[in-house]
Structure formats: structure tokens, C-alpha cells
Motif scaffolding. Sequence first.
Motif, PDB file in Angstrom:
ATOM      1  N   MET A  73      -2.844   1.072   4.043  1.00  0.00           N
ATOM      2  CA  MET A  73      -3.820   0.439   3.009  1.00  0.00           C
ATOM      3  C   MET A  73      -5.221   2.322   3.186  1.00  0.00           C
ATOM      4  N   GLY A  74      -4.821   2.792   4.044  1.00  0.00           N
ATOM      5  CA  GLY A  74      -5.309   4.349   3.271  1.00  0.00           C
ATOM      6  C   GLY A  74      -4.407   5.238   4.365  1.00  0.00           C
ATOM      7  N   VAL A  75      -5.461   6.332   4.662  1.00  0.00           N
ATOM      8  CA  VAL A  75      -4.411   7.982   5.287  1.00  0.00           C
ATOM      9  C   VAL A  75      -4.755   7.310   6.781  1.00  0.00           C
ATOM     10  N   PHE A  76      -4.600   6.398   6.829  1.00  0.00           N
ATOM     11  CA  PHE A  76      -4.161   5.797   8.387  1.00  0.00           C
ATOM     12  C   PHE A  76      -4.138   6.684  10.025  1.00  0.00           C
ATOM     13  N   GLU A  77      -3.591   7.843   8.951  1.00  0.00           N
ATOM     14  CA  GLU A  77      -2.738   9.258  10.044  1.00  0.00           C
ATOM     15  C   GLU A  77      -4.314  10.206  10.776  1.00  0.00           C
ATOM     16  N   MET A  78      -5.538   9.769   9.865  1.00  0.00           N
ATOM     17  CA  MET A  78      -6.592  10.983  10.290  1.00  0.00           C
ATOM     18  C   MET A  78      -8.043   9.316  10.581  1.00  0.00           C
ATOM     19  N   MET A  94     -12.457  11.444  -3.380  1.00  0.00           N
ATOM     20  CA  MET A  94     -11.651  10.893  -3.623  1.00  0.00           C
ATOM     21  C   MET A  94     -11.267   9.626  -2.789  1.00  0.00           C
ATOM     22  N   GLY A  95     -10.659   8.201  -3.114  1.00  0.00           N
ATOM     23  CA  GLY A  95     -10.616   7.425  -1.910  1.00  0.00           C
ATOM     24  C   GLY A  95      -9.864   7.612  -1.106  1.00  0.00           C
ATOM     25  N   LEU A  96     -10.171   6.917   0.587  1.00  0.00           N
ATOM     26  CA  LEU A  96      -8.577   7.747   1.844  1.00  0.00           C
ATOM     27  C   LEU A  96      -8.545   6.179   2.075  1.00  0.00           C
ATOM     28  N   ASP A 125       6.795   4.837  -6.580  1.00  0.00           N
ATOM     29  CA  ASP A 125       7.615   4.216  -4.966  1.00  0.00           C
ATOM     30  C   ASP A 125       7.599   3.074  -5.173  1.00  0.00           C
ATOM     31  N   LYS A 126       7.387   2.344  -5.800  1.00  0.00           N
ATOM     32  CA  LYS A 126       7.112   0.646  -4.738  1.00  0.00           C
ATOM     33  C   LYS A 126       6.648   0.173  -6.360  1.00  0.00           C
ATOM     34  N   VAL A 127       7.045   1.263  -7.403  1.00  0.00           N
ATOM     35  CA  VAL A 127       7.155  -0.310  -8.447  1.00  0.00           C
ATOM     36  C   VAL A 127       8.659  -1.197  -8.572  1.00  0.00           C
ATOM     37  N   GLY A 146       8.786   3.081   6.908  1.00  0.00           N
ATOM     38  CA  GLY A 146       8.518   4.091   8.096  1.00  0.00           C
ATOM     39  C   GLY A 146       6.936   3.843   8.360  1.00  0.00           C
ATOM     40  N   ASP A 147       5.803   4.671   7.582  1.00  0.00           N
ATOM     41  CA  ASP A 147       4.588   4.156   7.998  1.00  0.00           C
ATOM     42  C   ASP A 147       4.189   2.950   8.151  1.00  0.00           C
ATOM     43  N   SER A 148       3.657   2.125   6.983  1.00  0.00           N
ATOM     44  CA  SER A 148       3.322   0.498   7.718  1.00  0.00           C
ATOM     45  C   SER A 148       3.981   0.410   9.364  1.00  0.00           C
ATOM     46  N   VAL A 149       4.951   0.878   9.669  1.00  0.00           N
ATOM     47  CA  VAL A 149       5.903   0.353  11.597  1.00  0.00           C
ATOM     48  C   VAL A 149       4.980   1.072  12.471  1.00  0.00           C
ATOM     49  N   GLY A 180       0.888  -1.355  -0.172  1.00  0.00           N
ATOM     50  CA  GLY A 180      -0.432   0.172  -0.007  1.00  0.00           C
ATOM     51  C   GLY A 180       0.914   1.434  -0.147  1.00  0.00           C
ATOM     52  N   GLY A 181      -0.156   2.368   0.841  1.00  0.00           N
ATOM     53  CA  GLY A 181       1.876   3.426   0.762  1.00  0.00           C
ATOM     54  C   GLY A 181       0.500   4.603  -0.664  1.00  0.00           C
ATOM     55  N   SER A 182       1.416   5.076  -0.164  1.00  0.00           N
ATOM     56  CA  SER A 182       0.953   6.501  -1.365  1.00  0.00           C
ATOM     57  C   SER A 182       1.013   6.652  -2.866  1.00  0.00           C
ATOM     58  N   GLY A 188      -3.929   1.263  -0.485  1.00  0.00           N
ATOM     59  CA  GLY A 188      -3.369   2.720  -0.052  1.00  0.00           C
ATOM     60  C   GLY A 188      -3.823   3.644  -1.663  1.00  0.00           C
ATOM     61  N   GLY A 189      -3.620   5.047  -1.742  1.00  0.00           N
ATOM     62  CA  GLY A 189      -3.256   5.694  -2.582  1.00  0.00           C
ATOM     63  C   GLY A 189      -3.227   4.574  -4.090  1.00  0.00           C
ATOM     64  N   MET A 190      -2.192   3.789  -4.037  1.00  0.00           N
ATOM     65  CA  MET A 190      -1.166   3.753  -5.483  1.00  0.00           C
ATOM     66  C   MET A 190      -2.544   2.347  -6.075  1.00  0.00           C
ATOM     67  N   TRP A 241       4.467  -7.424   4.884  1.00  0.00           N
ATOM     68  CA  TRP A 241       3.254  -5.945   4.051  1.00  0.00           C
ATOM     69  C   TRP A 241       4.027  -4.773   4.582  1.00  0.00           C
ATOM     70  N   ASN A 242       4.098  -4.030   3.544  1.00  0.00           N
ATOM     71  CA  ASN A 242       4.697  -2.490   3.233  1.00  0.00           C
ATOM     72  C   ASN A 242       3.109  -1.135   2.214  1.00  0.00           C
ATOM     73  N   GLY A 243       3.250  -0.540   3.622  1.00  0.00           N
ATOM     74  CA  GLY A 243       2.379   0.165   3.031  1.00  0.00           C
ATOM     75  C   GLY A 243       1.388   0.278   3.946  1.00  0.00           C
TER      76      GLY A 243
HETATM   77  P1  ADP Z   1       5.798   3.129   4.294  1.00  0.00           P
HETATM   78  O1  ADP Z   1       6.261   4.816   4.853  1.00  0.00           O
HETATM   79  O2  ADP Z   1       4.861   2.010   5.182  1.00  0.00           O
HETATM   80  O3  ADP Z   1       6.423   2.473   2.508  1.00  0.00           O
HETATM   81  P2  ADP Z   1       4.230   5.216   2.016  1.00  0.00           P
HETATM   82  O4  ADP Z   1       5.263   6.085   2.436  1.00  0.00           O
HETATM   83  O5  ADP Z   1       4.091   4.248   0.862  1.00  0.00           O
HETATM   84  O6  ADP Z   1       4.577   3.517   3.225  1.00  0.00           O
HETATM   85  O7  ADP Z   1       2.786   5.073   1.884  1.00  0.00           O
HETATM   86  C1  ADP Z   1       2.321   5.931   3.495  1.00  0.00           C
HETATM   87  C2  ADP Z   1       1.768   7.310   3.117  1.00  0.00           C
HETATM   88  O8  ADP Z   1       0.190   7.008   2.408  1.00  0.00           O
HETATM   89  C3  ADP Z   1       0.593   7.384   4.359  1.00  0.00           C
HETATM   90  O9  ADP Z   1       1.093   9.366   4.789  1.00  0.00           O
HETATM   91  C4  ADP Z   1      -0.425   7.336   4.351  1.00  0.00           C
HETATM   92  O10 ADP Z   1      -1.451   8.379   5.080  1.00  0.00           O
HETATM   93  C5  ADP Z   1      -0.874   7.698   2.494  1.00  0.00           C
HETATM   94  N1  ADP Z   1      -2.521   7.198   2.083  1.00  0.00           N
HETATM   95  C6  ADP Z   1      -2.453   6.005   1.873  1.00  0.00           C
HETATM   96  N2  ADP Z   1      -3.424   5.759   1.268  1.00  0.00           N
HETATM   97  C7  ADP Z   1      -3.369   7.147   0.506  1.00  0.00           C
HETATM   98  C8  ADP Z   1      -5.469   7.233  -0.117  1.00  0.00           C
HETATM   99  N3  ADP Z   1      -6.079   6.477  -0.060  1.00  0.00           N
HETATM  100  N4  ADP Z   1      -4.752   8.741  -0.654  1.00  0.00           N
HETATM  101  C9  ADP Z   1      -3.826   9.072  -0.399  1.00  0.00           C
HETATM  102  N5  ADP Z   1      -2.588   8.903   0.427  1.00  0.00           N
HETATM  103  C10 ADP Z   1      -2.631   8.080   1.070  1.00  0.00           C
END
Ligand code: ADP
Length: 394
Positions: free
Chosen positions: A321-326, A293-295, A202-204, A353-356, A196-198, A221-223, A317-319
Motif C-alpha cells: 500500500m506504500g513504501v513499506f521498506e521505510m 509525494m504520497g508514500l 506493471d499491473k494493468v 515478491g514485495d507483498s510476500v 498496490g505496488g508501484s 500503493g504508487g499506482m 492481495w498483490n502489491g
Molecule cells: P509486488 O512485488 O508485490 O508485485 P510491486 O513490485 O508492484 O509489488 O511494488 C512494490 C514496490 O512499490 C515497493 O518497493 C514499494 O516501495 C513501492 N511503492 C508502494 N507505494 C508506493 C508509493 N506511494 N510511491 C512509490 N513507490 C511505492
Amino acid sequence: MSDIKTIEGVDVRGKRVIVRVDFNVPIKDGAVGDDTRIRAALPTIEYLVNGGAKVILMSHLGRPAGEGFEEKFTLAPAAARLAELIDAPVAFAADTVGDDARAKAAELADGSVLVLENLRFDKREKKNDPAFCEELASLAELYVNDAFGTAHRAHASTAGIASLLPAYAGFLLAGEVETLSGMLDAPKRPFVAILGGSKVSDKVGVIDALIDKADTIIIGGGMCFTFLLAQGKAVGTSLKEEDWVERAGDMIEKAQAAGVKLLLPVDVVAADAFAEDANALTCSVDAIPADVMGLDIGPETEKLYADAIAEGSTVFWNGPMGVFEMKAFEHGTRAVAEAVAANKDAATIIGGGDSVAAVNKFSLADEMTFISTGGGASMELVEGKTLPGVAALR
Ligand code: ADP
Ligand code: MG
């Protein structure tokens, strides 16, 4: 990858051992905030102290200009925190390879610890400058690298110095390399990878590498929206990378051809703004309104993903699934974290970083088999790249 020598069993008594640690910790009002990284280095530091070594620790902190001392990037607070953690005095040198460092390194007693000032106050550190490597090496007789978080950088303290002294891996670095390489080389199957993640961009490398290794790939996640676009779906104002749609489509095809199950969300939580108090709705991915927008992933997707995670014998698991900060958009990430934590038959490995941070936020860290301390370094390792800091120890 696991053909690296660790410091275990090496006779270090009375020897000066210079150790690259990752003390790149957050500093607040002159004190260490989160001390996770210092704690992660304790097994190596305590092993050396107990073995009677004269321990010299070096690290970077933040991004100084490389033109000398900058108060806000001093490692003094990290040295103070370390003294509390090991309950023993820790000496601190006001420079890295200067008069103070040399004098304090020379007068170290067996089993005592010295922390050098920030490596990156000297611009030669990041340049892997040969003279700087020599100056660092001259402080000690043995070298240990325990800074997994910077192992993907070829700097003086992570790469160059290793060819000037007998070089060993610390326990943190060795554990990271062993766990992540083991997961890739010989995973217990089924191997489920959650990504997941944004951004896709970044993750290809990571997605590509895992399509070759995993049995199931779960995308959130955003991807996920770039993947949904590749499937011809409309994603409203969700995060999307138009330039990567074709590549995402290729990945879907590649997974299919390899017999890898690639799961995408079937529903999402979407909102009219990127804000905690936005108006949110849940919708099928076939009916995302144009102005939202899907969050987060939706409840049906949570169930689908939890079932797939339960089947794994290895789960990576890396990334998020959503904007977990909110709070409004943390539910999907929490559900996935809980599903991973609940799979007690599997080796569960969390990287990024964010997954942890998410796993910590939900207080589930103790339920996982392994939490990687290296963000960028673990991702590069998973991608199959050679880490200069690890290669230097071979
Ligand atoms: P990691 O640090 O674990 O590798 P990333 O840095 O790739 O993860 O992504 C983490 C960020 O992705 C988080 O700040 C999260 O808010 C954001 N994110 C997750 N889902 C979405 C979404 N649907 N839209 C926008 N941002 C998102
Ligand atoms: Mg991140």
C-alpha cells in the motif's frame, strides 16, 4: 488448469527422475541466504527420495551470460544447503549435461539426490534448444516440474523436456496452480482483491482480469495516484504515469458498469522527499499539496480498507500500500496485512515478491491461507495467461 498430473502415486522406485526446481536463491559469501525456495521444493524431493527414486535436480540461479561456468552463479551452495535440510548427502555435478553430470546420474543409488550445475551456464536453456532438451532428458526416465516461479518461461527445462519424457507436476507447482486457478474460477464470494505496488503499467493485465472476477477491488500503493488523476485530483509530486491516466479512467468505468466496488484512498501520508527522514504529513486526497509525494495510504483509508477486507470470503492481495521498506511509510501496508490476517473466515491468498516480503516483515505469513512463491508466474496466471511450464504438463 488443474488438469495436470502430479507425481503422486507414480511408481518411481529405482527410476531416474529429473526435477526442475527453483533454487534461484540469494547467495552471500558462497552460502545460501534466504532458503525459502529450497524449502518450498522439499515436499516433492522428499516424496521422491522416500519412494526410492534416483533424484536429479536442475535449476537456474541468477543471470549468467550463458557462456559457461561463472563462480558467483554456481548452484553448489544450494546443493550444500539442501543436504542440511534433508539431512542426507547430496551429490553435485560440475556441469549440466556434460561428462560429470552423466557419470553422476548413472551411478546414483535409489533414494539419493544429485544437483546439476546451473542450467543457464548453457545459453541453449533459455532458447528451449531441442538438442539441449534431448541431452537433459537422456539423464532420466521421468520428468517432474516443481519450479512454479519459472513456469511462465518456455525454456528447455520447463517446456521442451516435457515432451520427451513422461511429465508430471511436483507438489509446489500443482498447489500454486490449483489455488490460484481455483480462486479465479470459483471464488467464495464476496471476492475482495487488493492491488498496490508501484505502477499501473506493471499491473494493468492483473487489474483488468480481476475487475471481471472480483466483487471489490481495493487500490493502494504508487499506482493509486494515476487513478486519482483520472478522477481529476491533484497528486503533487507523487508517482504518476500520465500515459496511463486514460486507461485508469476506463478501468474505473468498467468496474462501475460491472457492479464491482472499486475503492481508492481517501487520505494519504505524503512527504517532501522519497526518504525515511522526510517531513511527512497526512492529507485528504482532495488536498494534496503541490510539493509533496504520497508514500502511503492514510488512517481513514486504512479503516475503509480494513472494513472491506473483513467482508471478503476470498481475499487476494498483490502489491504493498506504500513504501513499506521505510518505517515512516509502512503503516498502511501493515494495517492491510493485519486486516487480511484477521479475516479467518476467508481464503487469504498473497502473491507478488514485495507483498510476500511485507507479510514476512510483519510476521504474518502463518496467518494467511496461501502465500504464492511465484512473483511473475502468479501474476501471469491471474491475468489469465497460459503458463508454458504448466501447459507442457498437460
Ligand atoms: P509486488 O512485488 O508485490 O508485485 P510491486 O513490485 O508492484 O509489488 O511494488 C512494490 C514496490 O512499490 C515497493 O518497493 C514499494 O516501495 C513501492 N511503492 C508502494 N507505494 C508506493 C508509493 N506511494 N510511491 C512509490 N513507490 C511505492
Ligand atoms: Mg515487486
